[in-house]
Design a protein around this motif. Structure first.
Motif, short mmCIF file in Angstrom:
data_model
loop_
_atom_site.label_atom_id
_atom_site.label_comp_id
_atom_site.label_asym_id
_atom_site.label_seq_id
_atom_site.Cartn_x
_atom_site.Cartn_y
_atom_site.Cartn_z
N SER A 37 2.19 -3.77 8.58
CA SER A 37 1.96 -4.32 7.26
C SER A 37 0.66 -3.86 6.65
O SER A 37 0.24 -4.33 5.61
CB SER A 37 1.97 -5.85 7.33
OG SER A 37 0.95 -6.29 8.18
N SER A 38 -0.03 -2.93 7.27
CA SER A 38 -1.33 -2.52 6.78
C SER A 38 -1.22 -1.46 5.71
O SER A 38 -0.23 -0.78 5.59
CB SER A 38 -2.19 -2.00 7.95
OG SER A 38 -1.59 -0.86 8.50
N LYS A 93 -5.66 -15.24 11.63
CA LYS A 93 -5.20 -16.09 10.53
C LYS A 93 -6.20 -17.24 10.28
O LYS A 93 -6.50 -17.59 9.14
CB LYS A 93 -3.81 -16.64 10.83
CG LYS A 93 -2.73 -15.56 10.78
CD LYS A 93 -1.36 -16.15 11.04
CE LYS A 93 -0.29 -15.07 11.02
NZ LYS A 93 -0.15 -14.42 9.72
N ASN A 106 -6.78 -10.41 -0.23
CA ASN A 106 -6.11 -9.47 0.67
C ASN A 106 -6.81 -9.42 2.03
O ASN A 106 -7.88 -8.83 2.15
CB ASN A 106 -6.08 -8.07 0.05
CG ASN A 106 -5.16 -7.13 0.81
OD1 ASN A 106 -4.75 -7.41 1.92
ND2 ASN A 106 -4.85 -5.99 0.20
N HIS A 108 -6.07 -7.69 4.48
CA HIS A 108 -5.95 -6.39 5.11
C HIS A 108 -7.23 -5.56 5.01
O HIS A 108 -7.39 -4.59 5.73
CB HIS A 108 -4.79 -5.60 4.49
CG HIS A 108 -3.45 -6.21 4.73
ND1 HIS A 108 -2.76 -6.03 5.90
CD2 HIS A 108 -2.69 -7.03 3.97
CE1 HIS A 108 -1.62 -6.70 5.84
NE2 HIS A 108 -1.56 -7.31 4.68
N ASP A 146 2.77 -7.78 17.93
CA ASP A 146 2.90 -7.12 16.63
C ASP A 146 4.14 -6.23 16.65
O ASP A 146 4.06 -5.01 16.61
CB ASP A 146 1.64 -6.30 16.34
CG ASP A 146 1.63 -5.75 14.92
OD1 ASP A 146 2.42 -6.24 14.09
OD2 ASP A 146 0.85 -4.82 14.65
N TRP A 151 7.13 -10.97 14.89
CA TRP A 151 7.17 -11.33 13.46
C TRP A 151 8.19 -12.44 13.22
O TRP A 151 7.91 -13.39 12.47
CB TRP A 151 7.52 -10.11 12.62
CG TRP A 151 6.58 -8.97 12.75
CD1 TRP A 151 5.23 -9.04 13.03
CD2 TRP A 151 6.88 -7.56 12.66
NE1 TRP A 151 4.69 -7.78 13.11
CE2 TRP A 151 5.67 -6.86 12.89
CE3 TRP A 151 8.05 -6.86 12.41
CZ2 TRP A 151 5.62 -5.47 12.85
CZ3 TRP A 151 8.01 -5.47 12.37
CH2 TRP A 151 6.80 -4.78 12.59
N THR A 218 0.65 -17.39 4.09
CA THR A 218 1.06 -16.06 4.51
C THR A 218 0.48 -15.03 3.54
O THR A 218 0.00 -15.38 2.47
CB THR A 218 2.60 -15.92 4.54
OG1 THR A 218 3.13 -16.11 3.22
CG2 THR A 218 3.22 -16.95 5.48
N SER A 219 0.54 -13.78 3.92
CA SER A 219 -0.02 -12.71 3.10
C SER A 219 0.68 -12.64 1.74
O SER A 219 1.86 -12.98 1.61
CB SER A 219 0.13 -11.36 3.82
OG SER A 219 -0.23 -10.29 2.97
N ASP A 221 1.06 -9.81 0.34
CA ASP A 221 1.65 -8.48 0.37
C ASP A 221 3.11 -8.59 0.79
O ASP A 221 3.41 -9.03 1.90
CB ASP A 221 0.87 -7.60 1.36
CG ASP A 221 1.43 -6.19 1.49
OD1 ASP A 221 2.40 -5.86 0.77
OD2 ASP A 221 0.91 -5.42 2.31
N ASP A 224 4.18 -7.27 4.11
CA ASP A 224 3.76 -7.94 5.34
C ASP A 224 5.00 -8.55 5.99
O ASP A 224 5.72 -9.33 5.35
CB ASP A 224 2.74 -9.03 5.03
CG ASP A 224 2.29 -9.76 6.28
OD1 ASP A 224 1.29 -9.35 6.87
OD2 ASP A 224 2.96 -10.75 6.66
N ASN A 228 7.17 -11.53 4.34
CA ASN A 228 8.47 -11.11 3.82
C ASN A 228 9.60 -11.97 4.39
O ASN A 228 10.47 -12.45 3.66
CB ASN A 228 8.70 -9.64 4.16
CG ASN A 228 9.92 -9.05 3.47
OD1 ASN A 228 11.04 -9.24 3.91
ND2 ASN A 228 9.69 -8.31 2.40
#
Length: 250
Positions: A37-38, A93, A106, A108, A146, A151, A218-219, A221, A224, A228
């Protein structure tokens, strides 16, 4: 998500009463946080940026019953690396949550020279034997690999906190149909893409749906993987009762 139904604006947001973290804004430049997710960003490191992480003890009153400290970010650092190196309880987190105002929206990217509060440290003491003969520690921290399995499991834990239904099998089945497990998957050819909102990520979520059903904490992005999955499951719960009820285009 395929074109059918995905760009329909929702009438209900399931987690309006969920946990909300303070919104912030910030500018950050540094290394990516986690693998799939980066994202990368170009920029020069300030000449004044420190070359080694600096950890200074904070006032004892700052964190009762735990070692509190600060850490100065250096080039190449990420929240994940810092949390692992400094033994931050709750991982990256928790580190992000405690320093969100300083880091920005962000997680990241973090800026070299930025000073982070490390908060409570993870318990690294030797397990103690209880009366039942079982060895325990004073605190336990859940960590996730990861990868796709990690996830999904992390998403399920977050979903449980927010009352979002779904099972591992239901999520996995839909991920394999939508993206074959690629968190960077993007659909650049269907009607959503033509309209400027391509489906993205593990569960192929378009931007309006992701924003409407994003799960706090959660992110932001949409690529991510955890963000997602949880947003897609939140959407599926609203439309179909659960991601488990989805067997095709949604």
């Amino acid at each position: 998500m395929p074109a059918r139904g995905k760009h329909r604006r929702p009438k209900l947001r399931l987690i309006g009463r969920g946990i909300t973290f303070a919104g912030v804004s910030g500018v950050a430049i540094a290394a990516p946080l986690i693998g799939a997710s980066s994202a990368s960003a170009a920029g020069s490191v300030p000449a004044s940026a420190p070359q080694t992480g600096v950890r200074a003890e904070a006032p004892a009153a700052a964190t009762a019953g735990a070692a509190a400290a600060t850490y100065a970010v250096v080039a190449g650092d990420s929240l994940s690396k810092i949390a692992d190196k400094e033994g931050v309880r709750g991982g990256w987190k928790k580190l992000y949550k405690d320093n969100r105002e300083a880091v920005g929206d962000n997680p990241h990217f973090i800026l070299p020279g930025l000073e982070l509060s490390l908060g409570a440290k993870a318990d690294t003491s030797e397990p103690k034997e209880s009366e039942s003969g079982l060895k325990t520690t004073s605190a336990s921290v859940t960590s996730y690999p990861d990868n796709l399995d990690g996830w999904i499991r992390e998403s399920l834990d977050i979903m449980a906190e927010h009352g979002i239904p779904g099972t591992y099998d239901g999520i996995y089945r839909n991920i394999m149909r939508e993206s074959a497990g690629d968190p960077q998957a993007i659909n650049n050819w269907d009607i959503n893409a033509i309209n400027g909102t391509p489906s993205k990520g593990l569960l192929q979520v378009i931007a309006p749906t992701f924003e409407a059903y994003h799960v706090p904490g959660t992110s932001t992005d949409s690529f991510d993987p955890v963000a997602n999955i949880t947003a897609a499951c939140n959407y599926a719960a609203d439309r179909y009762g659960s991601i488990d009820n989805v067997y095709g285009p949604y």
